[in-house]
Every structure is written in C-alpha cells, then in structure tokens.
Design a protein around this motif. Structure first.
Motif, PDB file in Angstrom:
ATOM      1  N   THR A   1       0.801  -1.232   0.000  1.00 36.75           N
ATOM      2  CA  THR A   1       0.000   0.000   0.000  1.00 36.75           C
ATOM      3  C   THR A   1       0.831   1.278   0.000  1.00 36.75           C
ATOM      4  OG1 THR A   1      -0.074  -0.108   2.413  1.00 36.75           O
ATOM      5  CG2 THR A   1      -1.935  -1.083   1.221  1.00 36.75           C
ATOM      6  N   GLY A   2       2.161   1.160   0.138  1.00 39.85           N
ATOM      7  CA  GLY A   2       3.002   2.362   0.087  1.00 39.85           C
ATOM      8  C   GLY A   2       3.274   3.009   1.424  1.00 39.85           C
ATOM      9  N   ALA A   3       2.942   2.336   2.543  1.00 38.80           N
ATOM     10  CA  ALA A   3       3.329   2.872   3.858  1.00 38.80           C
ATOM     11  C   ALA A   3       4.753   2.413   4.182  1.00 38.80           C
ATOM     12  CB  ALA A   3       2.361   2.368   4.921  1.00 38.80           C
ATOM     13  N   ASP A   4       5.349   3.018   5.219  1.00 40.41           N
ATOM     14  CA  ASP A   4       6.712   2.651   5.624  1.00 40.41           C
ATOM     15  C   ASP A   4       6.623   1.987   7.000  1.00 40.41           C
ATOM     16  OD1 ASP A   4       9.234   2.663   6.833  1.00 40.41           O
ATOM     17  OD2 ASP A   4       9.891   4.385   5.661  1.00 40.41           O
ATOM     18  N   VAL A   5       7.001   0.719   7.089  1.00 41.40           N
ATOM     19  CA  VAL A   5       6.817  -0.043   8.328  1.00 41.40           C
ATOM     20  C   VAL A   5       7.587   0.569   9.500  1.00 41.40           C
ATOM     21  CG1 VAL A   5       8.690  -1.744   8.055  1.00 41.40           C
ATOM     22  CG2 VAL A   5       6.594  -2.397   9.241  1.00 41.40           C
ATOM     23  N   ALA A   6       8.715   1.224   9.218  1.00 39.11           N
ATOM     24  CA  ALA A   6       9.482   1.836  10.316  1.00 39.11           C
ATOM     25  C   ALA A   6       8.664   2.982  10.922  1.00 39.11           C
ATOM     26  CB  ALA A   6      10.826   2.354   9.808  1.00 39.11           C
ATOM     27  N   GLU A   7       7.994   3.750  10.071  1.00 37.63           N
ATOM     28  CA  GLU A   7       7.158   4.853  10.567  1.00 37.63           C
ATOM     29  C   GLU A   7       5.960   4.312  11.342  1.00 37.63           C
ATOM     30  OE1 GLU A   7       8.276   7.982   6.962  1.00 37.63           O
ATOM     31  OE2 GLU A   7       6.244   7.207   7.076  1.00 37.63           O
ATOM     32  N   VAL A   8       5.362   3.249  10.818  1.00 40.25           N
ATOM     33  CA  VAL A   8       4.190   2.660  11.485  1.00 40.25           C
ATOM     34  C   VAL A   8       4.608   2.084  12.849  1.00 40.25           C
ATOM     35  CG1 VAL A   8       2.403   0.864  11.322  1.00 40.25           C
ATOM     36  CG2 VAL A   8       3.059   2.155   9.278  1.00 40.25           C
ATOM     37  N   ALA A   9       5.733   1.352  12.865  1.00 39.62           N
ATOM     38  CA  ALA A   9       6.194   0.729  14.121  1.00 39.62           C
ATOM     39  C   ALA A   9       6.545   1.809  15.152  1.00 39.62           C
ATOM     40  CB  ALA A   9       7.412  -0.153  13.848  1.00 39.62           C
TER      41      ALA A   9
END
Ligand SMILES: NC(=O)c1ccc[n+]([C@@H]2O[C@H](COP(=O)([O-])OP(=O)(O)OC[C@H]3O[C@@H](n4cnc5c(N)ncnc54)[C@H](O)[C@@H]3O)[C@@H](O)[C@H]2O)c1
Ligand SMILES: O=c1ccn([C@@H]2O[C@H](COP(=O)(O)OP(=O)(O)O[C@H]3O[C@H](CO)[C@@H](O)[C@H](O)[C@H]3O)[C@@H](O)[C@H]2O)c(=O)[nH]1
Length: 480
Positions: free
Chosen positions: A240-248
C-alpha cells in the motif's frame, strides 16, 4: 564454600556460570559437558562462543572459582546446587514429532545425578522445557535416590544472545519456581541467596514450579508474536506504500505497547522462539485446546511466510530467475553480535535461492564456512543436539562460496541480500560495491540496515522490508 555444578557448557551454561562466578567470589562453579571439544575451547584463549564481554568475565574468574571440566560424575557428586542446561531439541520422530521437546539429554543428566549423588542436592532446571518437566525429573531422581534428598527448582534463563553478559549483569527479572513445601521453600531461598549477590531483591520473583516453566514459554511466544505482527504489517506496507518503520515507531510510542521488538525483518531466528512456540502448541493440543494451539502456530506461519516472501521478491525482481546468477549474502548469523546460526532465516533464504540454482556467495564476520555448510546440509531440528552427535555427510556439501570480506562476496554479483544487521554493513562502501557488480545491480535488505534512498542514488534497484517499493518492483509482485 557453596559448590555449584552446571551440566551443559553451551550458550546458556557458559555465560550464566561465568557471571555467577564473577559476582559470587565465595561460590565455586564448575561447568561440565560431554563434548570434549567444547570444554577444551572453554579452557583456551578461543572460547567456543562469541559474545561481547564474555572473554573478560571468563578471564577474571577461570582458575579462581570458575572451572570447565569433562569429569561430569566427580563434579556432580561434589556439588550442593546442580544446574541443568542441556539441549532440549524438538522431537523428529514418534509421539509429538515436529512439536514436542525431546528430553533425552535432560533425562540422561537426571539419571546421572541420581546415580552419583551421595548427599542432598538442589537440582535447578535452567534449560527451557515443556511445563511439568520438573515433576518428571523429580520422579526419576526420587525413584533412584537411595536415600538422598533432591529439591527441584525451575530457574528459566531470559538472556538474549549478543547481549548475554549485559542481560545477566542487569536482568529484568530472575524467576525461581519451587515446591511449596518447607524443603522446597528452603531450596528456593538457597538459590535466591546466590542471585542476591548482584540482583536487587525486587527483581527476584518466586513462583510455583509450573508457573515458572510456563512463563518462559509464554514470554518467548509473546516476543516472537510481536515480530510476526510487525512482519505481517510489513507486507501490507509494501502493498500500500506505507513505511513499516514509521508505522512501528507510531505504534511503539504508545506506552502500553512500548518501542522494543518492533523491527520488521526477514524473519526471526535463533534456537528458542520456534522451538518454544512449538512446545506451547503441543501442550495446548494435549490439553484439548486446538484454537489456542492454532493461534500460536500462526506466529510461526507468518515467520515462514516472511522468509518465502523475501526469496520470491529476489527471484521475481531479477526477471523471474536467479539461475546461474551470483547472489551475495551479507550476514548468516541469526542476529548481530553472535556467531550462532541456529534457525537463522539465512538458512531458508539460501536454500530457496539454491533451489532456483543461484550461485550463492556468503560473508559473515563470525560464522565459519564449515558451520555454513553444516547448516545447509542438516535436516530440520537436527541442529539442536550436542555437536558430536549431529549427522554430517560430506556428500551433502552445498555449492556455496564463503568469503572473509563483503567486497569479495559482492564482486561480480547480480544481487546483494543483507540477512543480518551487523553494524559493519552500515558502513560499507556501497559505491565501490555497486561499481563491482553486474548491472542492473539489485539490493535486497532483509534487516533495513541501509538507507534505501541513498542506495537508489548510487544506482541500485532496492527492496527494503516493509518500505515503499521501487517502481521496478511494483510491477513484479512476489506471490508466496
Ligand atoms: N541460547 C539461548 O539464548 C537460550 C536462552 C535461554 C534458554 N535457553 C535454553 O537453554 C538450554 C540450553 O541452550 P543452549 O543454547 O545453551 O544449548 P547448547 O547446545 O549451546 O548447549 C547445551 C550443551 O549441553 C551439552 N550436553 C547435552 N547433554 C549433556 C549431558 N548429558 N551431560 C553433559 N552435557 C550435556 C551439549 O554438549 C552442549 O554443549 C535449552 O533448553 C534452550 O532452550 C537458551
Ligand atoms: O524487533 C525485532 C527483534 C528481534 N528480531 C529477530 O528475532 C530473533 C530473536 O532475537 P532475540 O530475541 O534478540 O535473541 P535470542 O537470543 O533468540 O533471545 C530470545 O530467546 C531466548 C531463549 O529462550 C530468551 O532467553 C530471550 O529472552 C529472547 O529474547 C533474531 O533473529 C532477531 O533478529 C526481529 O526480527 N525484530
């Protein structure tokens, strides 16, 4: 002088006993093992395991109140407290195969204790074992005791490799489970006295035997579950184009969740997580709890999915084939700061690439070629037996090259896979690496070690776990 004997001079027995010897000068500690090679190494300049800070601790105590020996019977007979820290592999055949723990080594140790003990002993379960093992061991000891009184304690170890000395010096908690009888309570107190030499009283928790055993399995299952959770989200981020580091980061800022153990990766490895969850699954099944068993099984399924997804990403982005292409693998250990490769995701990734006929060239700062060959040749779960009992056939040697340098591994390669987060991989000269590689040059970062934007500027086509995809990769989905 209190005398401690530890059966099993491995990743747990060695460092744990070295720290007890350092912190308790009035205690004599002897670590024994059936492996002559391991004991010889513990008595040499080149210790059998790499662990930051371990050399220092061993040098301070060895020959003073810390000893390593193969004379198991003599030291069991002399000890007041016996720790058992032997292998507890997953069974490969018979009842519970693929899940239940094989307690052969534990049982052998217990029978040996019963045979040679002539005075009362406290026997401490340090290995991670399925719940109610202490009760089984107690039965073996009592039925063979010839009048000797045994007290069984469960004292599971929570150290993580790579930070073992730090964890032992300053544990979040020490857990001691024992019988709720007057003798049981006395034994718990005796062990508590040992830890009280350096661990604050409020961090020493005492429970009943079963709670201690189950807490260890549950703690590992919870930790592994966090990694599988963030890895599951990493797949969604890529789609989907999100960044897992930002989400985490955003999730971890919630104090109820906390920031640690939320790094997305190619998958968790190590000798404990998978084995301990499989044990938990087996226990749940045995107690008629299939829903609970399946819940925990899915933590392992996501981990396997993450490794397969990574291999498929490599193959699909390189024109759907890696046949005869040189693929450099940077890092083989299951995490940084250890030479341990047990259940490392690198094994499954390399086997996947070899299955597609890639020419794999591996560099790891701490893992030897012999170890890599052994790992790629062994069957599932065979690794968790004493080294001299592991099968190893020369005919099974895999066509992989192992180098002592990251630049040699990547020279002429079509793609680079980073599989361990060694600090030195952050500082490599990636311009030099890019220039020495075939073009287009691919970078697959399974540990989010490098800055994908910088790599793109150099010229690489980049895949980083859970990060927005290069346009090249968007059109080439890695279906598992
Ligand atoms: N590695 C970790 O980080 C970690 C952390 C916490 C708990 N544990 C648990 O601790 C236990 C040991 O793990 P490890 O990583 O130290 O394993 P290991 O394989 O490094 O060490 C086990 C040692 O026991 C020896 N051994 C086996 N049977 C023996 C016997 N009858 N007499 C004498 N020696 C014998 C083996 O030769 C081997 O050296 C396991 O149950 C594991 O799940 C491991
Ligand atoms: O955010 C994270 C954290 C870890 N890992 C991976 O998870 C695996 C396990 O790492 P870690 O837990 O640090 O090492 P272990 O030595 O396996 O220690 C675990 O297993 C031991 C054995 O039971 C326990 O004693 C420890 O408390 C428990 O952390 C490794 O492959 C790591 O790379 C991730 O992918 N993401």
């Amino acid at each position: 002088m209190v005398k401690i004997c530890c059966i099993g001079a491995g990743y747990v027995g060695g460092p744990t006993m070295a720290v007890i010897a350092l912190k308790c000068p009035a205690v004599e500690v002897v670590v024994v093992d059936i492996s002559v090679a391991r004991i010889t190494a513990w008595n040499s300049e080149q210790l059998p395991i790499y662990e930051p800070g371990l050399d220092d601790v061993v040098k301070q105590c060895r020959g003073r109140n810390l000893f390593f020996s193969t004379d198991i019977e003599k030291h069991i007979a002399r000890a007041d407290i016996i720790f058992v820290s032997v292998n507890t592999p997953t069974k490969t055949r018979g009842l519970g195969a693929g899940k239940a723990a094989d307690l052969t080594y534990w049982e052998n140790a217990a029978r040996m204790i019963a045979d040679v003990a002539k005075a009362d002993k406290i026997v401490v379960e340090k290995s991670t074992v399925p719940v109610k093992t202490a009760e089984a061991i107690e039965k073996i000891l009592i039925h063979n005791s010839r009048g000797v009184n045994f007290q069984i304690l469960s004292n599971p170890e929570f150290l993580a490799e790579g930070t073992a000395i730090k964890d032992l010096f300053n544990p979040d908690r020490v857990l001691i489970g024992g019988r709720e009888t007057p003798e049981g309570k006395k034994a718990v107190q005796a062990l508590k006295q040992v830890y009280a030499n350096w661990v604050p009283e409020d961090r020493i928790i005492t429970t009943n035997l079963w709670s201690a055993e189950l807490s260890k399995l549950a703690a590992n299952a919870f930790l592994a579950q966090r990694i599988s959770s963030v890895n599951a989200i990493s797949a969604l981020c890529e789609a989907t184009g999100a960044d897992v580091a930002e989400v985490a980061y955003a999730i971890g800022k919630d104090t109820r969740v906390g920031p640690r153990f939320l790094s997305a990766s190619v998958g968790f490895g190590g000798s404990c997580f998978q084995k301990d969850i499989l044990n938990l699954v087996y226990i749940c099944e045995c107690h008629g709890l299939p829903e609970v068993a399946n819940y925990w099984k899915d933590v392992i399924k996501i981990n396997d999915y993450q490794k397969s997804r990574f291999v498929n990403r490599v193959v699909s982005s390189m024109f759907n084939t890696v046949s005869e292409k040189k693929i450099a693998v940077l890092g083989f250990a299951f995490k940084k700061d250890t030479g341990d490769t047990r259940e490392t995701p690198a094994i499954d990734v390399c086997k996947g690439l070899l299955g597609d006929k890639a020419k794999v060239c591996i560099y790891d700062p701490q893992v030897t070629e012999e170890q890599i060959q052994r790992d790629l040749a062994l069957n599932k779960f065979d690794w968790d037996h004493p080294v001299h009992l592991q099968p190893m056939s020369a005919t099974e040697v895999k066509p992989v090259a192992v180098t002592r340098d990251a630049y040699e591994a990547t020279k002429g390669a079509h793609g680079v896979c980073i599989l361990t987060e060694w600090d030195e991989f952050k500082k490599l000269d990636y311009v030099r690496i890019y220039e020495s590689m075939q073009k287009p040059a691919f970078m697959f970062d399974g540990r989010n070690v490098v800055d994908p934007q910088k790599m793109r500027e150099i010229g690489f086509i980049v895949y980083s776990i859970g990060k927005p995809l290069d346009s090249w990769l968007v059109d080439r989905p890695a279906v598992v």
